[in-house]
Scaffold this motif. Structure first.
Motif, PDB file in Angstrom:
ATOM      1  N   ALA A  12       0.838  -1.206   0.000  1.00  0.00           N
ATOM      2  CA  ALA A  12       0.000   0.000   0.000  1.00  0.00           C
ATOM      3  C   ALA A  12       0.874   1.258   0.000  1.00  0.00           C
ATOM      4  O   ALA A  12       0.576   2.246  -0.685  1.00  0.00           O
ATOM      5  N   ALA A  13       1.947   1.225   0.775  1.00  0.00           N
ATOM      6  CA  ALA A  13       2.854   2.383   0.815  1.00  0.00           C
ATOM      7  C   ALA A  13       3.488   2.613  -0.552  1.00  0.00           C
ATOM      8  O   ALA A  13       3.617   3.752  -1.015  1.00  0.00           O
ATOM      9  N   ILE A  14       3.845   1.522  -1.196  1.00  0.00           N
ATOM     10  CA  ILE A  14       4.435   1.631  -2.543  1.00  0.00           C
ATOM     11  C   ILE A  14       3.425   2.237  -3.508  1.00  0.00           C
ATOM     12  O   ILE A  14       3.744   3.133  -4.293  1.00  0.00           O
ATOM     13  N   SER A  15       2.207   1.761  -3.399  1.00  0.00           N
ATOM     14  CA  SER A  15       1.165   2.259  -4.293  1.00  0.00           C
ATOM     15  C   SER A  15       0.878   3.741  -4.011  1.00  0.00           C
ATOM     16  O   SER A  15       0.724   4.547  -4.937  1.00  0.00           O
ATOM     17  N   GLN A  16       0.820   4.100  -2.724  1.00  0.00           N
ATOM     18  CA  GLN A  16       0.538   5.501  -2.377  1.00  0.00           C
ATOM     19  C   GLN A  16       1.635   6.431  -2.885  1.00  0.00           C
ATOM     20  O   GLN A  16       1.365   7.552  -3.311  1.00  0.00           O
ATOM     21  N   SER A  17       2.857   5.960  -2.814  1.00  0.00           N
ATOM     22  CA  SER A  17       3.957   6.839  -3.250  1.00  0.00           C
ATOM     23  C   SER A  17       4.052   6.903  -4.770  1.00  0.00           C
ATOM     24  O   SER A  17       4.745   7.749  -5.312  1.00  0.00           O
ATOM     25  N   ARG A  18       3.407   5.955  -5.459  1.00  0.00           N
ATOM     26  CA  ARG A  18       3.428   5.831  -6.916  1.00  0.00           C
ATOM     27  C   ARG A  18       4.830   5.513  -7.439  1.00  0.00           C
ATOM     28  O   ARG A  18       5.122   5.697  -8.614  1.00  0.00           O
ATOM     29  N   ILE A  19       5.665   4.998  -6.548  1.00  0.00           N
ATOM     30  CA  ILE A  19       6.994   4.631  -7.036  1.00  0.00           C
ATOM     31  C   ILE A  19       6.903   3.371  -7.890  1.00  0.00           C
ATOM     32  O   ILE A  19       7.789   3.096  -8.711  1.00  0.00           O
ATOM     33  N   ASP A  20       5.800   2.603  -7.737  1.00  0.00           N
ATOM     34  CA  ASP A  20       5.608   1.431  -8.584  1.00  0.00           C
ATOM     35  C   ASP A  20       5.393   1.846 -10.048  1.00  0.00           C
ATOM     36  O   ASP A  20       5.807   1.147 -10.974  1.00  0.00           O
ATOM     37  N   VAL A  21       4.782   3.008 -10.229  1.00  0.00           N
ATOM     38  CA  VAL A  21       4.573   3.512 -11.592  1.00  0.00           C
ATOM     39  C   VAL A  21       5.926   3.856 -12.220  1.00  0.00           C
ATOM     40  O   VAL A  21       6.197   3.542 -13.389  1.00  0.00           O
ATOM     41  N   ALA A  22       6.756   4.489 -11.392  1.00  0.00           N
ATOM     42  CA  ALA A  22       8.095   4.842 -11.886  1.00  0.00           C
ATOM     43  C   ALA A  22       8.879   3.575 -12.232  1.00  0.00           C
ATOM     44  O   ALA A  22       9.575   3.513 -13.257  1.00  0.00           O
ATOM     45  N   LEU A  23       8.746   2.564 -11.383  1.00  0.00           N
ATOM     46  CA  LEU A  23       9.477   1.307 -11.623  1.00  0.00           C
ATOM     47  C   LEU A  23       8.984   0.637 -12.916  1.00  0.00           C
ATOM     48  O   LEU A  23       9.797   0.159 -13.728  1.00  0.00           O
ATOM     49  N   ALA A  24       7.673   0.641 -13.072  1.00  0.00           N
ATOM     50  CA  ALA A  24       7.115   0.031 -14.296  1.00  0.00           C
ATOM     51  C   ALA A  24       7.614   0.769 -15.536  1.00  0.00           C
ATOM     52  O   ALA A  24       7.924   0.145 -16.563  1.00  0.00           O
ATOM     53  N   ASP A  25       7.715   2.072 -15.427  1.00  0.00           N
ATOM     54  CA  ASP A  25       8.208   2.871 -16.548  1.00  0.00           C
ATOM     55  C   ASP A  25       9.661   2.496 -16.859  1.00  0.00           C
ATOM     56  O   ASP A  25      10.038   2.308 -18.023  1.00  0.00           O
ATOM     57  N   LEU A  26      10.458   2.368 -15.800  1.00  0.00           N
ATOM     58  CA  LEU A  26      11.875   2.030 -16.007  1.00  0.00           C
ATOM     59  C   LEU A  26      12.043   0.629 -16.581  1.00  0.00           C
ATOM     60  O   LEU A  26      13.017   0.347 -17.279  1.00  0.00           O
ATOM     61  N   ARG A  27      11.068  -0.248 -16.281  1.00  0.00           N
ATOM     62  CA  ARG A  27      11.175  -1.640 -16.746  1.00  0.00           C
ATOM     63  C   ARG A  27      10.480  -1.846 -18.096  1.00  0.00           C
ATOM     64  O   ARG A  27      10.488  -2.949 -18.624  1.00  0.00           O
ATOM     65  N   ARG A  28       9.884  -0.829 -18.631  1.00  0.00           N
ATOM     66  CA  ARG A  28       9.127  -0.956 -19.878  1.00  0.00           C
ATOM     67  C   ARG A  28      10.061  -1.456 -20.999  1.00  0.00           C
ATOM     68  O   ARG A  28      11.106  -0.838 -21.248  1.00  0.00           O
ATOM     69  N   PRO A  29       9.687  -2.578 -21.653  1.00  0.00           N
ATOM     70  CA  PRO A  29      10.587  -3.154 -22.673  1.00  0.00           C
ATOM     71  C   PRO A  29      10.862  -2.203 -23.832  1.00  0.00           C
ATOM     72  O   PRO A  29      11.950  -2.234 -24.411  1.00  0.00           O
ATOM     73  N   ASP A  30       9.878  -1.379 -24.186  1.00  0.00           N
ATOM     74  CA  ASP A  30      10.083  -0.495 -25.342  1.00  0.00           C
ATOM     75  C   ASP A  30      10.670   0.862 -24.933  1.00  0.00           C
ATOM     76  O   ASP A  30      10.694   1.796 -25.723  1.00  0.00           O
ATOM     77  N   ARG A  31      11.130   0.929 -23.717  1.00  0.00           N
ATOM     78  CA  ARG A  31      11.713   2.191 -23.241  1.00  0.00           C
ATOM     79  C   ARG A  31      13.006   2.484 -24.014  1.00  0.00           C
ATOM     80  O   ARG A  31      13.870   1.607 -24.134  1.00  0.00           O
ATOM     81  N   ARG A  32      13.127   3.706 -24.490  1.00  0.00           N
ATOM     82  CA  ARG A  32      14.327   4.090 -25.240  1.00  0.00           C
ATOM     83  C   ARG A  32      15.250   4.910 -24.345  1.00  0.00           C
ATOM     84  O   ARG A  32      14.823   5.484 -23.346  1.00  0.00           O
ATOM     85  N   GLY A  33      16.480   4.943 -24.740  1.00  0.00           N
ATOM     86  CA  GLY A  33      17.476   5.634 -23.919  1.00  0.00           C
ATOM     87  C   GLY A  33      17.201   7.113 -23.738  1.00  0.00           C
ATOM     88  O   GLY A  33      17.589   7.705 -22.731  1.00  0.00           O
ATOM     89  N   ASP A  34      16.542   7.733 -24.732  1.00  0.00           N
ATOM     90  CA  ASP A  34      16.304   9.175 -24.620  1.00  0.00           C
ATOM     91  C   ASP A  34      14.914   9.500 -24.071  1.00  0.00           C
ATOM     92  O   ASP A  34      14.511  10.659 -24.060  1.00  0.00           O
ATOM     93  N   ASP A  35      14.183   8.472 -23.619  1.00  0.00           N
ATOM     94  CA  ASP A  35      12.896   8.748 -22.965  1.00  0.00           C
ATOM     95  C   ASP A  35      13.151   9.510 -21.658  1.00  0.00           C
ATOM     96  O   ASP A  35      14.148   9.260 -20.982  1.00  0.00           O
ATOM     97  N   PRO A  36      12.254  10.411 -21.311  1.00  0.00           N
ATOM     98  CA  PRO A  36      12.476  11.169 -20.058  1.00  0.00           C
ATOM     99  C   PRO A  36      12.466  10.238 -18.843  1.00  0.00           C
ATOM    100  O   PRO A  36      11.696   9.273 -18.806  1.00  0.00           O
ATOM    101  N   TYR A  37      13.333  10.526 -17.913  1.00  0.00           N
ATOM    102  CA  TYR A  37      13.435   9.703 -16.707  1.00  0.00           C
ATOM    103  C   TYR A  37      12.241  10.017 -15.806  1.00  0.00           C
ATOM    104  O   TYR A  37      11.889  11.182 -15.640  1.00  0.00           O
ATOM    105  N   PRO A  38      11.592   8.989 -15.263  1.00  0.00           N
ATOM    106  CA  PRO A  38      10.432   9.281 -14.400  1.00  0.00           C
ATOM    107  C   PRO A  38      10.835  10.069 -13.165  1.00  0.00           C
ATOM    108  O   PRO A  38      11.945   9.930 -12.655  1.00  0.00           O
TER     109      PRO A  38
END
Lengths: 275, 235
Positions: A177-203
């Motif tokens: 719940a704490a992870i979800s409230q902080s929304r750091i899970d969203v940032a993690l999912a973004d960083l783990r996104r397979p199609d993420r490119r090197g020049d995508d903005p950092y969350p």
């Protein structure tokens, strides 16, 4: 409010210093000289309180705990006997001095004066935990969360205590719940996104919210070890050697890799309190 | 059980980390702090010996209230202690513009002038402080030092004796009085030597090192030995 939060969360560093023994110093000596609180004497009560809050915060930050105690004592003993933040701040000093009994008393006075001061409840919970009174600690974290359900600090702390009491599933629920409230899970999912490119903005996120993942990992390890030990107890001495090995590995990691006196944990701390 | 204890310790450490996560690196001039709060921070850092942080805090106080004589005086004193005499003087003069009755501002500026060897201005500042607060022991002692640094021992003795009448148990006053007597001793010895010639033995029992230091002062005009007897306003 920001100032209040900064001062109240001083306890994080209090405990860090207490456990490391790097700076905190026991100071049980009674006051040898009378408390003199003559600064801004001609000013308003609010000004005087403000002065001693600042003075105390800076003394605390400088490691001058006895002087910090005097500053906050000026507030609650001579200016405003019901000043919640003054009590909570002095509680932080007592916690840094390892005087958890006095700390608990001051946090209690803070809560009596201001029931909405959830930081004082959280810090008292930590002081109870330091005295190994986990039930009392749990009760304080519960109260803090009842008052402020989005208070992540208390939620993470409650998860820790629940894990210590063997309530692993409840602990995991709180940490998630704490992870979800902080929304750091969203940032993690973004960083783990397979199609993420090197020049995508950092969350954008507060890296310190990642601690919840570390604690969650430790809780899962403890949960796993608890289950392995249950299995080994039931099958002794014929238990599967692979499980014996896995259990030994987990126990060893808890005993050595994550030891508090490992300086690398201290170096990871970057807390800079107000003042 | 051991695992649990270790777990508790680790988790408490991390809980501290969780607390930190909610605490951003604070702006040194946290907007929620007021003038008094930052003066408090500054005074604590000053007393803890961190002059740079003290000056930063006083500057924050002045951002809140540019007319705060208290913050100006404290920053001036901290700048003086840091060796920034120009900045210190500017702050103290601004403080006295804001509050011409601020006794400590006169004392701090007077001390600054003594350190610079501008004794007449120093004495004028201590005069002003004493006009506002005739019982101010620190101003009396510092004016005595300013007199003594110019070899004006009688008014120095008068000031120190007046201060001792107010605070007979103040150890710093006795030290300063002793120094003035040593200055007088050096003066008398110099007169003796002028009359009797150079080839004379040093009188037995005289504290030679300090005695000679004051004698050197008399010869070179270096008043440095006296600076040790200047006194800060008590916090």
């Amino acid at each position: 409010m920001k100032l209040q939060r900064i001062i109240i969360t001083l306890v994080g560093v209090c405990l860090l210093l207490v456990v490391s023994g790097a700076m905190a110093q026991q100071d049980d000596e009674p006051r040898e000289v009378p408390l003199i609180c003559d600064k801004f004497e001609s000013g308003s009560e609010a000004e005087r309180v403000s002065y001693y809050l600042g003075e105390g915060a800076a003394y605390f930050n400088a490691g001058e705990l006895a002087r910090a105690n005097d500053s906050f004592s000026c507030i609650v003993e001579q200016i405003d006997a019901r000043h919640a933040l003054g009590y909570a701040s002095r509680g932080d000093v007592y916690a840094a001095q390892r005087d958890y009994v006095e700390a608990i008393e001051d946090y209690g006075s803070a809560v009596v004066s201001d029931a909405g001061l959830v930081g004082a409840l959280n810090n008292r919970g930590i002081a109870y935990a330091a005295l190994r009174d986990f039930e009392a600690a749990l009760a304080d974290f519960n109260r803090a969360l009842d008052a402020e359900p989005n208070y992540r600090l208390a939620r993470v702390n409650r998860g820790i205590i629940q894990a210590l009491l063997g309530q692993y599933e409840a602990a995991i629920a709180d940490l998630e719940a704490a992870i979800s409230q902080s929304r750091i899970d969203v940032a993690l999912a973004d960083l783990r996104r397979p199609d993420r490119r090197g020049d995508d903005p950092y969350p954008v996120y507060d890296a310190l919210d990642a601690h919840a993942y570390a604690i969650l990992g430790m809780v899962y390890s403890a949960y796993a070890l608890d289950n392995y030990q249950g299995y080994l107890l039931l099958t002794d001495p014929l238990g599967d050697r692979r499980i014996q090995s896995a259990a030994g590995s987990l126990e060893s990691r808890a005993n050595f890799d994550l030891r508090l006196d490992d300086i690398s944990w201290l170096l990871a701390a970057e807390f800079i309190p107000g003042g | 059980m051991r695992l649990k204890v270790i777990g508790l310790l680790i988790c408490l450490l991390l809980a501290g980390g969780a607390g930190r996560a909610q605490t951003p690196t604070p702006d040194p001039c946290d907007p929620s702090g007021d003038t008094a709060y930052f003066v408090g921070i500054g005074n604590a850092w000053f007393n803890a010996g961190d002059l740079t942080r003290a000056i930063t805090a006083y500057t924050c106080a002045l951002e809140r209230d540019p007319a705060s004589a208290e913050a100006l005086v404290r920053r001036g004193y901290a700048r003086s202690a840091q060796g920034d005499d120009g900045g210190a003087l500017a702050d103290l003069e601004e403080a006295l513009t804001r509050d011409p009755d601020y006794v400590d501002a006169y004392i701090h500026r007077g001390v600054l002038y003594v350190r610079q060897g501008i004794f007449a201005l120093a004495q004028a500042d201590f005069d002003a402080a004493l006009a506002l607060d005739p019982q101010n022991v620190v101003a009396l002692q510092n004016r005595a030092v300013a007199y003594a640094a110019e070899f004006r021992y009688p008014p120095a003795l008068a000031d120190l004796n007046a201060a001792l009448a107010i605070a007979p148990d103040d150890p710093e006053l006795h030290a300063a009085l002793g120094a003035v007597y040593l200055g007088l001793a050096a003066e008398s010895y110099g007169q003796f030597r002028a009359l009797a010639g150079d080839n004379i033995p040093i009188t037995g029992g005289v504290p030679r090192a300090l005695y000679l230091a004051f004698e050197r002062n008399a010869l070179t005009g270096n008043f440095g030995e006296w600076l040790a007897f200047l006194r800060a306003v008590e916090d």
